[in-house]
Structures are given as structure tokens and as C-alpha cells.
Design a protein around this motif. Sequence first.
Motif, PDB file in Angstrom:
ATOM      1  N   LEU A  33      56.183  39.219  22.655  1.00  0.00           N
ATOM      2  CA  LEU A  33      55.162  39.864  23.475  1.00  0.00           C
ATOM      3  C   LEU A  33      54.374  40.905  22.682  1.00  0.00           C
ATOM      4  CD1 LEU A  33      54.183  39.576  26.340  1.00  0.00           C
ATOM      5  CD2 LEU A  33      55.737  41.371  27.020  1.00  0.00           C
ATOM      6  N   ILE A  34      55.018  41.621  21.788  1.00  0.00           N
ATOM      7  CA  ILE A  34      54.328  42.614  20.955  1.00  0.00           C
ATOM      8  C   ILE A  34      53.324  41.926  20.029  1.00  0.00           C
ATOM      9  CG2 ILE A  34      54.651  44.347  19.143  1.00  0.00           C
ATOM     10  CD1 ILE A  34      55.602  45.412  21.722  1.00  0.00           C
ATOM     11  N   THR A  35      53.715  40.806  19.433  1.00  0.00           N
ATOM     12  CA  THR A  35      52.822  40.079  18.541  1.00  0.00           C
ATOM     13  C   THR A  35      51.630  39.510  19.297  1.00  0.00           C
ATOM     14  OG1 THR A  35      54.763  39.476  17.251  1.00  0.00           O
ATOM     15  CG2 THR A  35      52.740  38.299  16.765  1.00  0.00           C
ATOM     16  N   VAL A  36      51.852  39.021  20.485  1.00  0.00           N
ATOM     17  CA  VAL A  36      50.751  38.526  21.326  1.00  0.00           C
ATOM     18  C   VAL A  36      49.797  39.672  21.653  1.00  0.00           C
ATOM     19  CG1 VAL A  36      50.209  37.583  23.600  1.00  0.00           C
ATOM     20  CG2 VAL A  36      52.061  36.609  22.262  1.00  0.00           C
ATOM     21  N   PHE A  37      50.349  40.816  21.964  1.00  0.00           N
ATOM     22  CA  PHE A  37      49.544  41.996  22.270  1.00  0.00           C
ATOM     23  C   PHE A  37      48.716  42.426  21.059  1.00  0.00           C
ATOM     24  CE2 PHE A  37      49.263  46.664  22.937  1.00  0.00           C
ATOM     25  CZ  PHE A  37      48.560  46.639  24.120  1.00  0.00           C
ATOM     26  N   MET A  38      49.321  42.409  19.883  1.00  0.00           N
ATOM     27  CA  MET A  38      48.589  42.760  18.666  1.00  0.00           C
ATOM     28  C   MET A  38      47.508  41.725  18.347  1.00  0.00           C
ATOM     29  SD  MET A  38      51.736  44.252  16.333  1.00  0.00           S
ATOM     30  CE  MET A  38      51.046  43.559  14.890  1.00  0.00           C
ATOM     31  N   SER A  39      47.753  40.476  18.664  1.00  0.00           N
ATOM     32  CA  SER A  39      46.750  39.431  18.437  1.00  0.00           C
ATOM     33  C   SER A  39      45.529  39.636  19.325  1.00  0.00           C
ATOM     34  CB  SER A  39      47.358  38.056  18.688  1.00  0.00           C
ATOM     35  OG  SER A  39      48.410  37.800  17.791  1.00  0.00           O
ATOM     36  N   ILE A  40      45.748  40.058  20.548  1.00  0.00           N
ATOM     37  CA  ILE A  40      44.625  40.352  21.448  1.00  0.00           C
ATOM     38  C   ILE A  40      43.816  41.526  20.907  1.00  0.00           C
ATOM     39  CG2 ILE A  40      44.026  41.163  23.765  1.00  0.00           C
ATOM     40  CD1 ILE A  40      46.465  39.554  24.762  1.00  0.00           C
ATOM     41  N   GLU A  41      44.495  42.535  20.414  1.00  0.00           N
ATOM     42  CA  GLU A  41      43.795  43.680  19.815  1.00  0.00           C
ATOM     43  C   GLU A  41      43.002  43.255  18.577  1.00  0.00           C
ATOM     44  OE1 GLU A  41      43.551  46.842  20.889  1.00  0.00           O
ATOM     45  OE2 GLU A  41      44.726  46.361  22.668  1.00  0.00           O
ATOM     46  N   LEU A  42      43.552  42.346  17.785  1.00  0.00           N
ATOM     47  CA  LEU A  42      42.859  41.848  16.604  1.00  0.00           C
ATOM     48  C   LEU A  42      41.586  41.099  17.005  1.00  0.00           C
ATOM     49  CD1 LEU A  42      43.061  41.646  13.516  1.00  0.00           C
ATOM     50  CD2 LEU A  42      44.263  39.492  13.838  1.00  0.00           C
ATOM     51  N   MET A  43      41.655  40.329  18.075  1.00  0.00           N
ATOM     52  CA  MET A  43      40.462  39.625  18.551  1.00  0.00           C
ATOM     53  C   MET A  43      39.398  40.608  19.045  1.00  0.00           C
ATOM     54  SD  MET A  43      41.851  36.174  20.403  1.00  0.00           S
ATOM     55  CE  MET A  43      43.096  36.914  21.425  1.00  0.00           C
ATOM     56  N   LEU A  44      39.818  41.660  19.739  1.00  0.00           N
ATOM     57  CA  LEU A  44      38.854  42.670  20.196  1.00  0.00           C
ATOM     58  C   LEU A  44      38.179  43.356  19.013  1.00  0.00           C
ATOM     59  CD1 LEU A  44      40.741  44.357  23.165  1.00  0.00           C
ATOM     60  CD2 LEU A  44      38.631  43.049  23.289  1.00  0.00           C
ATOM     61  N   ASN A  45      38.940  43.673  17.992  1.00  0.00           N
ATOM     62  CA  ASN A  45      38.358  44.322  16.819  1.00  0.00           C
ATOM     63  C   ASN A  45      37.444  43.385  16.038  1.00  0.00           C
ATOM     64  OD1 ASN A  45      39.391  46.920  17.149  1.00  0.00           O
ATOM     65  ND2 ASN A  45      41.354  46.294  16.292  1.00  0.00           N
ATOM     66  N   ALA A  46      37.731  42.096  16.038  1.00  0.00           N
ATOM     67  CA  ALA A  46      36.844  41.133  15.387  1.00  0.00           C
ATOM     68  C   ALA A  46      35.496  41.081  16.096  1.00  0.00           C
ATOM     69  CB  ALA A  46      37.496  39.755  15.367  1.00  0.00           C
ATOM     70  N   VAL A  47      35.528  41.102  17.406  1.00  0.00           N
ATOM     71  CA  VAL A  47      34.277  41.112  18.176  1.00  0.00           C
ATOM     72  C   VAL A  47      33.526  42.420  17.945  1.00  0.00           C
ATOM     73  CG1 VAL A  47      33.334  41.074  20.516  1.00  0.00           C
ATOM     74  CG2 VAL A  47      35.145  39.484  19.882  1.00  0.00           C
ATOM     75  N   ASN A  48      34.254  43.524  17.859  1.00  0.00           N
ATOM     76  CA  ASN A  48      33.611  44.807  17.569  1.00  0.00           C
ATOM     77  C   ASN A  48      32.912  44.790  16.221  1.00  0.00           C
ATOM     78  OD1 ASN A  48      34.303  46.041  19.948  1.00  0.00           O
ATOM     79  ND2 ASN A  48      36.119  47.031  19.138  1.00  0.00           N
ATOM     80  N   LEU A  49      33.531  44.170  15.225  1.00  0.00           N
ATOM     81  CA  LEU A  49      32.902  44.060  13.917  1.00  0.00           C
ATOM     82  C   LEU A  49      31.602  43.269  13.994  1.00  0.00           C
ATOM     83  CD1 LEU A  49      32.971  44.560  10.881  1.00  0.00           C
ATOM     84  CD2 LEU A  49      34.389  42.511  10.658  1.00  0.00           C
ATOM     85  N   SER A  50      31.586  42.228  14.784  1.00  0.00           N
ATOM     86  CA  SER A  50      30.346  41.453  14.967  1.00  0.00           C
ATOM     87  C   SER A  50      29.270  42.294  15.641  1.00  0.00           C
ATOM     88  CB  SER A  50      30.611  40.208  15.807  1.00  0.00           C
ATOM     89  OG  SER A  50      31.444  39.324  15.125  1.00  0.00           O
ATOM     90  N   PHE A  66      28.035  49.601  22.790  1.00  0.00           N
ATOM     91  CA  PHE A  66      28.912  48.625  23.430  1.00  0.00           C
ATOM     92  C   PHE A  66      30.287  48.618  22.756  1.00  0.00           C
ATOM     93  CE2 PHE A  66      30.324  44.350  24.662  1.00  0.00           C
ATOM     94  CZ  PHE A  66      30.156  44.467  26.028  1.00  0.00           C
ATOM     95  N   VAL A  67      30.314  48.765  21.438  1.00  0.00           N
ATOM     96  CA  VAL A  67      31.586  48.845  20.710  1.00  0.00           C
ATOM     97  C   VAL A  67      32.382  50.059  21.162  1.00  0.00           C
ATOM     98  CG1 VAL A  67      32.585  49.303  18.435  1.00  0.00           C
ATOM     99  CG2 VAL A  67      30.878  47.524  18.708  1.00  0.00           C
ATOM    100  N   PHE A  68      31.707  51.164  21.391  1.00  0.00           N
ATOM    101  CA  PHE A  68      32.396  52.362  21.880  1.00  0.00           C
ATOM    102  C   PHE A  68      33.083  52.077  23.214  1.00  0.00           C
ATOM    103  CE2 PHE A  68      32.266  56.216  24.508  1.00  0.00           C
ATOM    104  CZ  PHE A  68      33.133  57.009  23.771  1.00  0.00           C
ATOM    105  N   PHE A  69      32.384  51.408  24.128  1.00  0.00           N
ATOM    106  CA  PHE A  69      32.990  51.094  25.425  1.00  0.00           C
ATOM    107  C   PHE A  69      34.128  50.083  25.289  1.00  0.00           C
ATOM    108  CE2 PHE A  69      28.885  52.736  27.101  1.00  0.00           C
ATOM    109  CZ  PHE A  69      29.432  53.752  27.863  1.00  0.00           C
ATOM    110  N   VAL A  70      33.984  49.111  24.391  1.00  0.00           N
ATOM    111  CA  VAL A  70      35.070  48.160  24.164  1.00  0.00           C
ATOM    112  C   VAL A  70      36.287  48.879  23.604  1.00  0.00           C
ATOM    113  CG1 VAL A  70      35.776  46.170  22.786  1.00  0.00           C
ATOM    114  CG2 VAL A  70      33.560  46.161  23.909  1.00  0.00           C
ATOM    115  N   MET A  71      36.076  49.852  22.712  1.00  0.00           N
ATOM    116  CA  MET A  71      37.199  50.604  22.154  1.00  0.00           C
ATOM    117  C   MET A  71      37.888  51.456  23.221  1.00  0.00           C
ATOM    118  SD  MET A  71      35.670  51.657  18.440  1.00  0.00           S
ATOM    119  CE  MET A  71      37.078  52.635  17.968  1.00  0.00           C
ATOM    120  N   VAL A  72      37.119  52.013  24.145  1.00  0.00           N
ATOM    121  CA  VAL A  72      37.706  52.791  25.240  1.00  0.00           C
ATOM    122  C   VAL A  72      38.555  51.884  26.130  1.00  0.00           C
ATOM    123  CG1 VAL A  72      37.156  54.062  27.352  1.00  0.00           C
ATOM    124  CG2 VAL A  72      35.968  54.599  25.227  1.00  0.00           C
ATOM    125  N   VAL A  73      38.035  50.709  26.457  1.00  0.00           N
ATOM    126  CA  VAL A  73      38.793  49.766  27.278  1.00  0.00           C
ATOM    127  C   VAL A  73      40.026  49.280  26.520  1.00  0.00           C
ATOM    128  CG1 VAL A  73      38.701  47.479  28.344  1.00  0.00           C
ATOM    129  CG2 VAL A  73      36.816  49.077  28.668  1.00  0.00           C
TER     130      VAL A  73
END
Length: 105
Positions: A33-50, A66-73
Motif C-alpha cells: 500500500l505504501i508503494t502504491v501511494f508513492m506511485s500516485i504521488e510520482l504520477m502527480l509530480n510528473a503532471v506538475n512537471l508538464s 495550477f501546480v500550486f493547487f495540485v501540490m496543496v491537494v
Amino acid sequence: MHLSPEVPLVWYLLLSAVLFCLGVVGFLIKRNLITVFMSIELMLNAVNLSFVTFAHQWHDVKGQIFVFFVMVVAAAEAAVGLAIIIAVFRARATLAVDRIDLMKL
């Protein structure tokens, strides 16, 4: 001495795509479950980079806002997600995704 030119836009997008794909693979393959959670965070950060890449390319601040709001969420999701993970671990004594069945308490 001449400094190297700017890093091309394609490299940032390629890095973002690779990070997103790694997050998807981690989400689909890993059973912790921790690895799945970290994978979701990695996907969010990839979108933020875009978002930041395109905002810089188009000289527009909207992508960075928009990146700021995504980081807050994402921060709120991290706090709530970790609390849920701790509660599940205390109740089930495991973090294996396929062994957790919350409907049967």
C-alpha cells in the motif's frame, strides 16, 4: 566561455512521461500500500512537471498556479492517505493490497 544552451522542452516532457509511466507501473504491479501511494504521488509530480514546462514555454503563470493547487491537494492527500494507511495497518496488520478487505471488519 559560452554557456550551454537551454534544455529543450522535449527533454522535460520526456522526463515527465517517464516518471508518469513509472508511477503507473508501480501502481499496477506493486502490492504494498505504501508503494502504491508513492506511485500516485510520482504520477502527480510528473503532471506538475508538464504544467511547469508548458507554463515556462508559453510565458504564462496559469500553469504554475495550477501546480500550486495540485501540490496543496497532494499534501492534503498525503496526510489523509497516510492516516488511512496507518488505520488499515493497525486493523489488519498488513499493507498488502490483495490481503486488505475493508468491507469485512
